[in-house]
Design a protein around this motif. Structure first.
Motif, PDB file in Angstrom:
ATOM      1  N   SER A  34      79.187  19.492 -48.711  1.00  0.00           N
ATOM      2  CA  SER A  34      80.256  19.596 -47.713  1.00  0.00           C
ATOM      3  C   SER A  34      79.613  19.748 -46.348  1.00  0.00           C
ATOM      4  O   SER A  34      78.950  20.750 -46.092  1.00  0.00           O
ATOM      5  N   GLY A  35      79.792  18.751 -45.488  1.00  0.00           N
ATOM      6  CA  GLY A  35      79.196  18.840 -44.166  1.00  0.00           C
ATOM      7  C   GLY A  35      78.989  17.466 -43.552  1.00  0.00           C
ATOM      8  O   GLY A  35      79.654  16.485 -43.908  1.00  0.00           O
ATOM      9  N   LEU A  36      78.059  17.403 -42.635  1.00  0.00           N
ATOM     10  CA  LEU A  36      77.789  16.179 -41.881  1.00  0.00           C
ATOM     11  C   LEU A  36      76.872  15.245 -42.648  1.00  0.00           C
ATOM     12  O   LEU A  36      76.177  15.649 -43.588  1.00  0.00           O
ATOM     13  N   LEU A  37      76.876  13.986 -42.241  1.00  0.00           N
ATOM     14  CA  LEU A  37      75.849  13.014 -42.633  1.00  0.00           C
ATOM     15  C   LEU A  37      75.073  12.704 -41.355  1.00  0.00           C
ATOM     16  O   LEU A  37      75.522  11.901 -40.535  1.00  0.00           O
ATOM     17  N   GLY A  38      73.949  13.352 -41.174  1.00  0.00           N
ATOM     18  CA  GLY A  38      73.277  13.285 -39.887  1.00  0.00           C
ATOM     19  C   GLY A  38      72.327  12.120 -39.722  1.00  0.00           C
ATOM     20  O   GLY A  38      72.603  11.159 -39.003  1.00  0.00           O
ATOM     21  N   ASN A  39      71.207  12.157 -40.407  1.00  0.00           N
ATOM     22  CA  ASN A  39      70.134  11.181 -40.205  1.00  0.00           C
ATOM     23  C   ASN A  39      70.152  10.141 -41.319  1.00  0.00           C
ATOM     24  O   ASN A  39      69.677  10.402 -42.432  1.00  0.00           O
ATOM     25  N   LEU A  40      70.703   8.967 -41.056  1.00  0.00           N
ATOM     26  CA  LEU A  40      70.686   7.870 -42.025  1.00  0.00           C
ATOM     27  C   LEU A  40      69.387   7.090 -41.872  1.00  0.00           C
ATOM     28  O   LEU A  40      68.990   6.729 -40.759  1.00  0.00           O
ATOM     29  N   ASN A  41      68.748   6.804 -43.003  1.00  0.00           N
ATOM     30  CA  ASN A  41      67.452   6.131 -42.980  1.00  0.00           C
ATOM     31  C   ASN A  41      67.409   5.070 -44.075  1.00  0.00           C
ATOM     32  O   ASN A  41      66.854   5.299 -45.155  1.00  0.00           O
ATOM     33  N   PRO A  42      67.994   3.881 -43.838  1.00  0.00           N
ATOM     34  CA  PRO A  42      67.983   2.836 -44.867  1.00  0.00           C
ATOM     35  C   PRO A  42      66.574   2.306 -45.111  1.00  0.00           C
ATOM     36  O   PRO A  42      65.792   2.115 -44.174  1.00  0.00           O
TER      37      PRO A  42
END
Length: 348
Positions: free
Chosen positions: A257-265
């Motif tokens: 439960s919270g943010l999705l901050g740093n996306l790194n595909p």
């Protein structure tokens, strides 16, 4: 010819950088068999009941909790607390570690101590009857090593042989609808007051989750393009929305439960790499995506749900609805804007 524990250990020693799951797959054995091969050395077989394992986890201080299925891995750093034992389903309901545990699938458990380039790695690992990982708990630098050793000794199983008997893996249940009950499904769907009522409803009508989604139609569900999951994650990050991400298998569901901050595909993987939360999703495994709306006493619960080609649920994402952290309106708008499939592309 079956591999001996010595052969299994030798193969693992020869591939120190490969993950245990990948080594086991290469050898044609389960991950539990791979781990058990070191019993009596760096591995101790334990009492696998959730009361025992989670009871031990609550003594360890900050740790990393990991749950996975074939297409997604969720990892959360936090403290195990507020454990609620049940005959069939148990729960851990804490700020960071939030789990639903299904007791019948907690069949094998081990305390594992492994030498790595970063030093000694200690963990508690649980597997189902087929030897597939259910849940893992990894100690961190700030964890209580003495408590780990005490738990290892207290939960030690009488059987410390380096073998592990497993059963054939149960196949994923294909989508199951019931056209004769479609009107009842729609009528009862409208009467729901809690999302947990959904599985009881589909079971009563001899359907399953995916079969119901394929059958029920608008305004209850909408088929989305497979790339909608990645688009959704990017938009959640950009908007700073707090969401609930559910990832699980037959024995455990873990929730962020919270943010999705740093996306790194990276290649087929979409990764969330935040300080206390990591998610690793194989986007190329996604075969179907559904936007779903269920009525509740607090208003509509809107979710994005992804399935693989066999009909296995990979992950679900909802809005955070906790008191003081309610983003349902913004989340509903975001989901409504995701690209959908044309009707003829939806699987029959």
């Amino acid at each position: 010819m079956a591999l001996s524990p010595f052969d299994i250990r030798q193969h693992e020693d020869d591939a120190p950088k490969l993950r245990a799951r990948d080594i086991a797959e290469t050898l044609g054995i389960s991950e539990a068999e791979l781990v058990a091969a070191r019993c009596g050395d760096s591995v101790t077989r334990l009492n696998p009941h959730p009361d025992a394992i989670i009871g031990a986890a609550q003594t360890l201080g900050p740790v990393m909790a990991l749950t996975r299925n074939a297409s997604c891995v969720i990892e959360k750093v936090g403290v195990y607390e507020n454990y609620r034992s049940g005959d069939h389903v148990s729960m851990v309901v804490a700020e960071d570690i939030d789990l639903r545990l299904f007791t019948s699938h907690w069949c094998h458990a081990f305390a594992v101590e492994k030498d790595t380039e970063r030093g000694k790695q200690r963990s508690l690992q649980v597997f189902d009857a087929a030897g597939d990982a259910v849940h893992k708990i990894f100690l961190r630098a700030e964890s209580d090593v003495n408590a780990f050793h005490a738990a290892r000794d207290a939960l030690r199983h009488a059987d410390q042989s380096p073998d592990c008997e497993t059963a054939p893996r149960q196949p994923v249940e294909a989508a199951k609808g019931n056209p004769d009950k479609l009107d009842i499904l729609r009528a009862e769907w409208l009467r729901m007051t809690d999302t947990h009522q959904f599985m009881r409803l589909t079971s009563k009508l001899r359907m399953n989750r995916l079969g119901a989604y394929r059958s029920v139609g608008a305004p209850f569900v909408r088929a989305l393009a497979t790339e909608a999951v990645n688009t959704m994650m990017e938009q959640v990050r950009d908007a700073g929305l707090e969401v609930m991400v559910f990832v699980g298998n037959r024995g455990c569901i873990q929730i962020h439960s919270g943010l999705l901050g740093n996306l790194n595909p990276m290649g087929p993987w979409q990764n969330v790499m935040d300080p206390s939360f990591n998610l690793h999703l194989r986007t190329d495994h996604i075969a179907e995506v559904w936007a779903v709306e269920k009525p509740t006493q607090r208003g509509p619960a809107v979710s994005v749900e992804a399935f693989d080609k066999d009909g296995m649920l990979i992950l679900q994402v909802f809005a955070v609805g906790k008191e003081g952290r309610d983003c349902r309106a913004a989340w509903g708008d975001l989901v409504a804007g995701l690209g959908g499939l044309v009707e003829q592309q939806v699987p029959a």
